[in-house]
Design a protein around this motif. Sequence first.
Motif, PDB file in Angstrom:
ATOM      1  N   THR A 277       0.812  -1.212   0.000  1.00 23.51           N
ATOM      2  CA  THR A 277       0.000   0.000   0.000  1.00 23.51           C
ATOM      3  C   THR A 277       0.845   1.261   0.000  1.00 23.51           C
ATOM      4  N   PHE A 278       0.291   2.285  -0.565  1.00 27.51           N
ATOM      5  CA  PHE A 278       0.851   3.635  -0.624  1.00 27.51           C
ATOM      6  C   PHE A 278       2.246   3.646  -1.239  1.00 27.51           C
ATOM      7  N   GLY A 279       3.203   3.013  -0.578  1.00 29.84           N
ATOM      8  CA  GLY A 279       4.539   3.017  -1.138  1.00 29.84           C
ATOM      9  C   GLY A 279       4.585   2.344  -2.503  1.00 29.84           C
ATOM     10  N   GLY A 280       3.867   1.206  -2.651  1.00 31.35           N
ATOM     11  CA  GLY A 280       3.887   0.500  -3.922  1.00 31.35           C
ATOM     12  C   GLY A 280       2.516   0.319  -4.530  1.00 31.35           C
ATOM     13  N   GLY A 281       1.444   0.510  -3.714  1.00 27.45           N
ATOM     14  CA  GLY A 281       0.090   0.293  -4.207  1.00 27.45           C
ATOM     15  C   GLY A 281      -0.641   1.554  -4.567  1.00 27.45           C
ATOM     16  N   GLY A 282       0.019   2.690  -4.514  1.00 28.36           N
ATOM     17  CA  GLY A 282      -0.617   3.945  -4.879  1.00 28.36           C
ATOM     18  C   GLY A 282      -1.166   4.676  -3.670  1.00 28.36           C
ATOM     19  N   ALA A 283      -1.377   5.960  -3.831  1.00 25.72           N
ATOM     20  CA  ALA A 283      -1.900   6.796  -2.752  1.00 25.72           C
ATOM     21  C   ALA A 283      -3.374   6.500  -2.532  1.00 25.72           C
ATOM     22  N   PRO A 284      -3.883   6.737  -1.327  1.00 22.98           N
ATOM     23  CA  PRO A 284      -5.302   6.505  -1.062  1.00 22.98           C
ATOM     24  C   PRO A 284      -6.174   7.470  -1.840  1.00 22.98           C
ATOM     25  N   THR A 285      -7.336   7.003  -2.255  1.00 24.15           N
ATOM     26  CA  THR A 285      -8.296   7.835  -2.988  1.00 24.15           C
ATOM     27  C   THR A 285      -9.687   7.599  -2.424  1.00 24.15           C
ATOM     28  N   GLY A 286     -10.611   8.482  -2.774  1.00 21.54           N
ATOM     29  CA  GLY A 286     -11.991   8.293  -2.348  1.00 21.54           C
ATOM     30  C   GLY A 286     -12.183   8.589  -0.882  1.00 21.54           C
ATOM     31  N   ARG A 287     -12.854   7.698  -0.179  1.00 22.91           N
ATOM     32  CA  ARG A 287     -13.175   7.889   1.239  1.00 22.91           C
ATOM     33  C   ARG A 287     -12.310   6.963   2.098  1.00 22.91           C
ATOM     34  N   PHE A 288     -11.775   7.521   3.193  1.00 21.81           N
ATOM     35  CA  PHE A 288     -10.930   6.714   4.065  1.00 21.81           C
ATOM     36  C   PHE A 288     -10.661   7.449   5.372  1.00 21.81           C
ATOM     37  N   ILE A 289     -10.149   6.685   6.336  1.00 19.75           N
ATOM     38  CA  ILE A 289      -9.682   7.233   7.605  1.00 19.75           C
ATOM     39  C   ILE A 289      -8.182   7.470   7.463  1.00 19.75           C
TER      40      ILE A 289
END
Length: 401
Positions: A277-289
């Motif tokens: 995640t994030f480092g290799g899976g992309g930045a968060p998008t949409g709705r999240f904590i």
Amino acid sequence: GNSFAYFGAGTGTSPLPIILSYFTSYGSLAAVATNSLLPAQYTAANFANATLVGFLNQNNPSLGNFVGSTSFENNAGRRAIAIANGRPSNFFRVNPAVPAGSFLLQSDARSWYDSAQIEIRRRLSNGLRVQASYVFSKAQSDAAGSAGGGQSNYTNRPGGLALAKDLQPFDIRHVFKFDATYDLPFGTGRAFFGNVGRLANAFVGGWTIFPTVRVQSGTPIRFGNVQLVGMTARELEDAIGVFKGPNVVTYLPDDIILNTQRAFDLNIAGPGGYGTTFGGGGAPTGRFIAPAGFGNCQSQFTGNCGFTNLTVHGPYFRNFDLAVAKKFVISERTNVEFRTTILDVFNSPNFRVGGWAADVVNIGAGGSTFGQLGSGSAYQDLSTTNNPGGRIIDMMIRINF
């Protein structure tokens, strides 16, 4: 990277005279200021201390923990270096020599409970008895979840007490209860087939049903000092439910789980088999904590960035039970009753985040199991009713005389 040292002009790093004054002895603050401009002076091993570097994570900085770490200010040796460099002993904390700090213990905590209650009763008449109630309530405290002898570490900022006000762990917003007794109108003396013979009445008469219903809001879940992105607290609560996947049961939709894991910058595989995640899976998008420091928000106090302690309610609790009884009249003073009781008629187990034994449910957002309903989350009550959960059918025969 793995160091927060100053590497010189044009490197995107900055001189750190305050921190340097705790790591290296120079004899005066003027000498500290001069040497803080020289990258060669940043050789202390603690500039690459993994704990301190972790507290400065750009996505979730924790400056209070940085200062309070034994690798920095909370160390008598480093405080002595700072004092020798001209720093006052109480530069960071008021009472540095008191290991646990100084606290004012007083009975200033308050709690609030407000509710509206409605109850309807119909006494047994013509074979029907009904009792139903609804309670709308809210329980709050500015020391929610604290022990009786606990301390209240309020800040000195205006509104400190008000910002500490939160839902109590036992806050149940809506509760609806219903139970009834209904003698079916068939057989001797009833509205239908009232004149049937004794043999026919043995089949159609003497039936009674006992429905019991309970529906209530879920118990509070506390996420701590976090931000919400792409949704409000109410929208997050509305998204909570029970989602049964092929391998795990979750209380949040997959998109919120995945992007929350990404926001906390964790290298994990989530319930759907997500990759790095994030480092290799992309930045968060949409709705999240997100962490309190997400989006480069510099928190001056808890709650300055996001929520002091984000609290929402977990999945609803719904329970439908039914009992059916058949009475055979032997004589005026004797009868035989067969009764079948079905607990959880629809075989739809209830789930509680954090399990059924926990009084206070604190959730650490992010992580490989974030959003999952783990072992012990499915309803059972083995301590008082020996109810293992799920549909249970109990059959009984009773002779009344």
